[in-house]
Every structure is written in C-alpha cells, then in structure tokens.
Design a protein around this motif. Sequence first.
Motif, mmCIF file in Angstrom:
data_model
loop_
_atom_site.group_PDB
_atom_site.id
_atom_site.type_symbol
_atom_site.label_atom_id
_atom_site.label_comp_id
_atom_site.label_asym_id
_atom_site.label_seq_id
_atom_site.Cartn_x
_atom_site.Cartn_y
_atom_site.Cartn_z
ATOM 1 N N LEU A 48 0.880 -1.259 -0.068
ATOM 2 C CA LEU A 48 -0.024 0.012 -0.094
ATOM 3 C C LEU A 48 0.850 1.207 -0.023
ATOM 4 C CD1 LEU A 48 -2.796 -0.998 2.384
ATOM 5 C CD2 LEU A 48 -3.093 -1.060 -0.115
ATOM 6 N N GLN A 49 2.100 1.114 0.736
ATOM 7 C CA GLN A 49 2.890 2.579 0.522
ATOM 8 C C GLN A 49 3.514 2.556 -0.880
ATOM 9 O OE1 GLN A 49 5.404 1.492 3.949
ATOM 10 N NE2 GLN A 49 4.340 2.180 5.437
ATOM 11 N N ALA A 50 4.032 1.310 -1.493
ATOM 12 C CA ALA A 50 4.527 1.756 -2.985
ATOM 13 C C ALA A 50 3.422 1.902 -3.991
ATOM 14 C CB ALA A 50 5.210 0.281 -3.131
ATOM 15 N N PHE A 51 2.220 1.650 -3.734
ATOM 16 C CA PHE A 51 1.037 1.943 -4.586
ATOM 17 C C PHE A 51 1.114 3.213 -5.269
ATOM 18 C CE2 PHE A 51 -3.122 2.601 -6.431
ATOM 19 C CZ PHE A 51 -3.232 1.657 -6.942
ATOM 20 N N PRO A 52 1.026 4.437 -4.531
ATOM 21 C CA PRO A 52 1.092 5.858 -5.324
ATOM 22 C C PRO A 52 2.247 5.903 -6.186
ATOM 23 C CG PRO A 52 0.587 5.949 -2.811
ATOM 24 C CD PRO A 52 1.123 4.322 -3.049
ATOM 25 N N GLU A 53 3.582 5.782 -5.688
ATOM 26 C CA GLU A 53 4.642 5.699 -6.372
ATOM 27 C C GLU A 53 4.594 4.841 -7.807
ATOM 28 O OE1 GLU A 53 9.331 4.858 -6.279
ATOM 29 O OE2 GLU A 53 8.265 5.057 -4.466
ATOM 30 N N LEU A 54 4.165 3.773 -7.824
ATOM 31 C CA LEU A 54 4.178 3.053 -8.772
ATOM 32 C C LEU A 54 3.092 3.370 -9.635
ATOM 33 C CD1 LEU A 54 4.517 -0.594 -7.195
ATOM 34 C CD2 LEU A 54 6.092 0.629 -8.609
ATOM 35 N N TRP A 55 1.862 3.881 -9.213
ATOM 36 C CA TRP A 55 0.858 4.504 -10.053
ATOM 37 C C TRP A 55 1.367 5.880 -10.783
ATOM 38 C CZ3 TRP A 55 -3.820 2.653 -11.365
ATOM 39 C CH2 TRP A 55 -4.839 3.442 -11.804
ATOM 40 N N GLY A 56 2.016 6.459 -10.187
ATOM 41 C CA GLY A 56 2.790 7.919 -10.516
ATOM 42 C C GLY A 56 3.588 7.416 -11.440
ATOM 43 N N GLN A 57 4.460 6.467 -11.695
ATOM 44 C CA GLN A 57 5.346 6.181 -12.559
ATOM 45 C C GLN A 57 4.781 5.401 -13.660
ATOM 46 O OE1 GLN A 57 8.117 3.575 -10.742
ATOM 47 N NE2 GLN A 57 8.973 5.443 -9.521
ATOM 48 N N GLY A 58 3.406 5.053 -13.704
ATOM 49 C CA GLY A 58 2.905 4.370 -14.973
ATOM 50 C C GLY A 58 2.975 2.915 -14.942
ATOM 51 N N LYS A 59 3.375 2.194 -13.957
ATOM 52 C CA LYS A 59 3.818 0.896 -13.934
ATOM 53 C C LYS A 59 2.703 -0.121 -13.903
ATOM 54 C CE LYS A 59 8.492 1.103 -12.689
ATOM 55 N NZ LYS A 59 9.719 0.714 -11.750
ATOM 56 N N ILE A 60 1.845 0.419 -12.905
ATOM 57 C CA ILE A 60 0.370 -0.288 -12.798
ATOM 58 C C ILE A 60 -0.311 -0.159 -13.878
ATOM 59 C CG2 ILE A 60 -1.803 -0.435 -11.311
ATOM 60 C CD1 ILE A 60 -0.043 0.534 -8.962
ATOM 61 N N GLN A 61 -0.521 0.889 -14.370
ATOM 62 C CA GLN A 61 -1.393 1.005 -15.740
ATOM 63 C C GLN A 61 -0.638 0.102 -16.952
ATOM 64 O OE1 GLN A 61 -0.197 3.570 -14.078
ATOM 65 N NE2 GLN A 61 -1.407 5.261 -13.976
ATOM 66 N N ASN A 62 0.614 0.320 -16.983
ATOM 67 C CA ASN A 62 1.301 -0.780 -18.196
ATOM 68 C C ASN A 62 0.829 -2.204 -17.855
ATOM 69 O OD1 ASN A 62 2.357 1.693 -19.338
ATOM 70 N ND2 ASN A 62 4.450 1.305 -18.491
ATOM 71 N N ALA A 63 0.867 -2.627 -16.623
ATOM 72 C CA ALA A 63 0.848 -3.904 -16.072
ATOM 73 C C ALA A 63 -0.960 -4.270 -16.511
ATOM 74 C CB ALA A 63 0.881 -4.201 -14.816
ATOM 75 N N LEU A 64 -1.555 -3.635 -16.209
ATOM 76 C CA LEU A 64 -2.971 -3.701 -16.435
ATOM 77 C C LEU A 64 -3.340 -3.844 -17.841
ATOM 78 C CD1 LEU A 64 -4.755 -1.210 -13.871
ATOM 79 C CD2 LEU A 64 -4.925 -3.536 -13.824
ATOM 80 N N ALA A 65 -2.784 -2.934 -18.733
ATOM 81 C CA ALA A 65 -3.031 -2.897 -20.168
ATOM 82 C C ALA A 65 -2.375 -4.119 -20.825
ATOM 83 C CB ALA A 65 -2.117 -1.650 -20.726
ATOM 84 N N ALA A 66 -1.103 -4.645 -20.418
ATOM 85 C CA ALA A 66 -0.732 -6.117 -20.638
ATOM 86 C C ALA A 66 -1.515 -7.096 -20.442
ATOM 87 C CB ALA A 66 0.820 -6.273 -20.272
ATOM 88 N N SER A 67 -1.967 -7.113 -18.999
ATOM 89 C CA SER A 67 -2.957 -8.322 -18.855
ATOM 90 C C SER A 67 -3.952 -8.351 -19.389
ATOM 91 C CB SER A 67 -3.047 -8.171 -17.229
ATOM 92 O OG SER A 67 -1.972 -8.438 -16.394
ATOM 93 N N GLY A 68 -4.699 -7.004 -19.661
ATOM 94 C CA GLY A 68 -6.053 -6.907 -20.279
ATOM 95 C C GLY A 68 -5.698 -7.431 -21.603
ATOM 96 N N PHE A 69 -4.721 -7.172 -22.576
ATOM 97 C CA PHE A 69 -4.421 -7.662 -23.792
ATOM 98 C C PHE A 69 -4.271 -9.117 -23.759
ATOM 99 C CE2 PHE A 69 -1.468 -8.942 -27.007
ATOM 100 C CZ PHE A 69 -1.983 -8.358 -28.119
#
Length: 93
Positions: A48-69
Amino acid sequence: MKHRAVQSLGWAAGGIAILAILWLIGGYFIANNPTTKTFVKFGLFPTLQAFPELWGQGKIQNALAASGFRLGSGLLIAIAIGVPFGILMGRIK
C-alpha cells in the motif's frame, strides 16, 4: 439490510476485509521467518505504501494494459476455436 445493493456491498466489504486480514497474517509470517525475509516487501503495508509511487510512474497502468491484452487475446482465441467446434458438435447426433 433490506436492499440487495446494500447487502451485496456488505458481502464485498467483508470479502475484502478477510483478504486483507489473511494478507496481513501472511506478511507477518514472511517477515518473521529468516528464510523468507527477502519477501517482506510483499506484505500488505509495504504494498500500500508503494502503490502511489508505482501509479505515478505508470507501472500499474502498463501492467493492467498488458494483462488486459493477454486476457482479451486468450478469450478471442478460445471463442474462435470453441464456437465452431460447439456448433459442429451440436449438429452431430
């Protein structure tokens, strides 16, 4: 809880709470075991502490896009193969 929506929300909140408790317990055991000490960052609070930083870097969005694809591609392949086979099997007595 007379309304179905409120009841469904209660079940969902309860399920998430159970998941969080199990995650906390697992993180506690991982942190206290010397052989798994390197996996301490997989606990609930470090995540939970790392989540905002990863979201800001776009890593979570990229992982979601790859998983969705991958999910969409797999479903498309399954439908492309499964539907014709299902129709063929349904036509044969």
